[in-house]
Design an enzyme around this catalytic site. Structure first.
Site, PDB file in Angstrom:
ATOM      1  CD  GLN A   9      89.087 -54.796  60.967  1.00  0.00           C
ATOM      2  OE1 GLN A   9      90.226 -54.744  60.541  1.00  0.00           O
ATOM      3  NE2 GLN A   9      88.754 -54.312  62.148  1.00  0.00           N
ATOM      4  CB  SER A  61      89.810 -53.421  53.757  1.00  0.00           C
ATOM      5  OG  SER A  61      90.785 -53.245  54.748  1.00  0.00           O
ATOM      6  CG  LEU A  62      89.878 -59.043  56.676  1.00  0.00           C
ATOM      7  CD1 LEU A  62      91.256 -59.524  57.066  1.00  0.00           C
ATOM      8  CD2 LEU A  62      88.904 -59.151  57.827  1.00  0.00           C
ATOM      9  CG  HIS A 115      93.419 -49.312  53.949  1.00  0.00           C
ATOM     10  ND1 HIS A 115      94.047 -50.362  53.335  1.00  0.00           N
ATOM     11  CD2 HIS A 115      92.309 -49.834  54.525  1.00  0.00           C
ATOM     12  CE1 HIS A 115      93.339 -51.459  53.515  1.00  0.00           C
ATOM     13  NE2 HIS A 115      92.285 -51.165  54.247  1.00  0.00           N
ATOM     14  CD  GLN A 122      94.885 -55.049  51.724  1.00  0.00           C
ATOM     15  OE1 GLN A 122      94.803 -54.560  52.834  1.00  0.00           O
ATOM     16  NE2 GLN A 122      93.923 -55.770  51.188  1.00  0.00           N
TER      17      GLN A 122
END
Length: 318
Positions: A17, A98-99, A207, A255
């Site tokens: 993102q 991340s994503l 997170h 995560q």
């Protein structure tokens, strides 16, 4: 992945993102029909026209977490499919920020694409629901050592949550938690000599440990999903590897409420023989960060987001 030998020097990385924008991938789609076909697959799952959203906006709707996550997943997978269709070399390693880690797992065959679309839509929803709107925050801290940022967070918590959550590059760390604690930590970082402390335009403290409940909801969702072992090495941004289906499930859950250690991930990729890092998806956020992590000019770092950048990347990889 195509059934050809992988290039031991090549790693593909996928953004998360923040890299989304209205109009993204339009030039790539004009030349490669597989881009819109990928978004059509996602749209059939979501029940709305995802391609129209990313091409027409409005930006405010695209930036909603529950919509951003499927959009970025589809963008990464579409770019990967273009890479394959254009004869790009197969990577030995993949990673994502991340994503983007879920995108990497999807491209490596751990998840079916349509299953991954459902998963990230659910992920976005539970993240938004985990913390009441307006009570969470994230901020970027620039020009301060990791240890000083961690100390500032510990000092500023005062019974609330504020933690270092994204170790993006040396000197660029994102903190997250309760909005009031984040504000205190920003001031504590400035006192310690930070060059800049800036709030990010998000309300979900991704997170951080405030996402633990969302992570456990995600665990339940993953338990009913078909998961395969990845077809190449996929790095977990909590520092590990996705090896078995159980490891994939556990890492994807952890995560969500664990720190993104991107600096260490890139260093790990390079230490294990990577000499070409290709970012697949809109923007050049990861490529910019990668260049700040390792300034060795013998390491090729490129971003693929349009036909011109694809040809540049294929120059040494086709």
């Amino acid at each position: 992945m195509r059934n050809v030998p992988a290039d031991p020097s090549l790693a593909l990385v996928f953004p998360g993102q923040g890299s989304q924008s209205v109009g993204m991938l339009a030039a790539l789609a004009a030349e490669f029909p597989v881009v819109q076909a990928t978004f059509a697959e996602a749209s059939a799952v979501l029940g709305y026209d995802l391609w129209e959203l990313i091409q027409q906006g409005p930006k405010e709707l695209l930036d909603e977490t529950e919509r951003t996550q499927p959009a970025m997943l589809a963008a990464g997978v579409a770019t990967w499919r273009v890479w394959c269709a254009a004869g790009g070399a197969m990577p030995s390693r993949m990673a994502g920020h991340s994503l983007g880690e879920i995108t990497a797992l999807t491209c490596a065959g751990a998840f079916a694409f349509t299953d991954a679309v459902r998963l990230v839509q659910f992920r976005g929803r539970v993240m938004q629901e985990a913390v009441p709107k307006g009570t969470g925050a994230m901020a970027a801290i620039l020009g301060l050592e990791d240890e000083s940022i961690e100390a500032a967070c510990a000092e500023a918590a005062q019974g609330e949550v504020v933690e270092a959550v994204n170790y993006n590059t040396p000197g660029q760390v994102v903190i997250a938690g309760h909005a009031t604690a984040v504000a205190r930590a920003m001031e504590a970082c400035k006192v310690r000599g930070a060059k800049r402390a800036a709030l990010l335009p998000v309300s979900v403290p991704a997170h951080s440990s405030l996402m633990h409940g969302a992570g456990e909801r995600l665990r339940t969702e993953l338990a009913s999903m078909a998961v395969q072992s990845p077809s190449c090495e996929v790095y977990a941004i909590g520092l590990g590897r996705h090896t078995t289906p159980d490891a994939v499930r556990d890492n994807v859950v952890r995560q969500l409420y664990g720190a993104v250690r991107w600096t260490a991930t890139v260093q790990d990729l390079l230490a294990n023989g990577t000499r070409r890092l290709v970012e697949c998806g809109p923007g050049k956020v990861l490529t910019s960060m990668n260049r700040r992590i390792d300034r060795n000019k013998d390491i090729a770092m490129v971003a693929v987001e349009d036909p011109a950048s694809l040809q540049d990347a294929l120059g040494g990889n086709a």
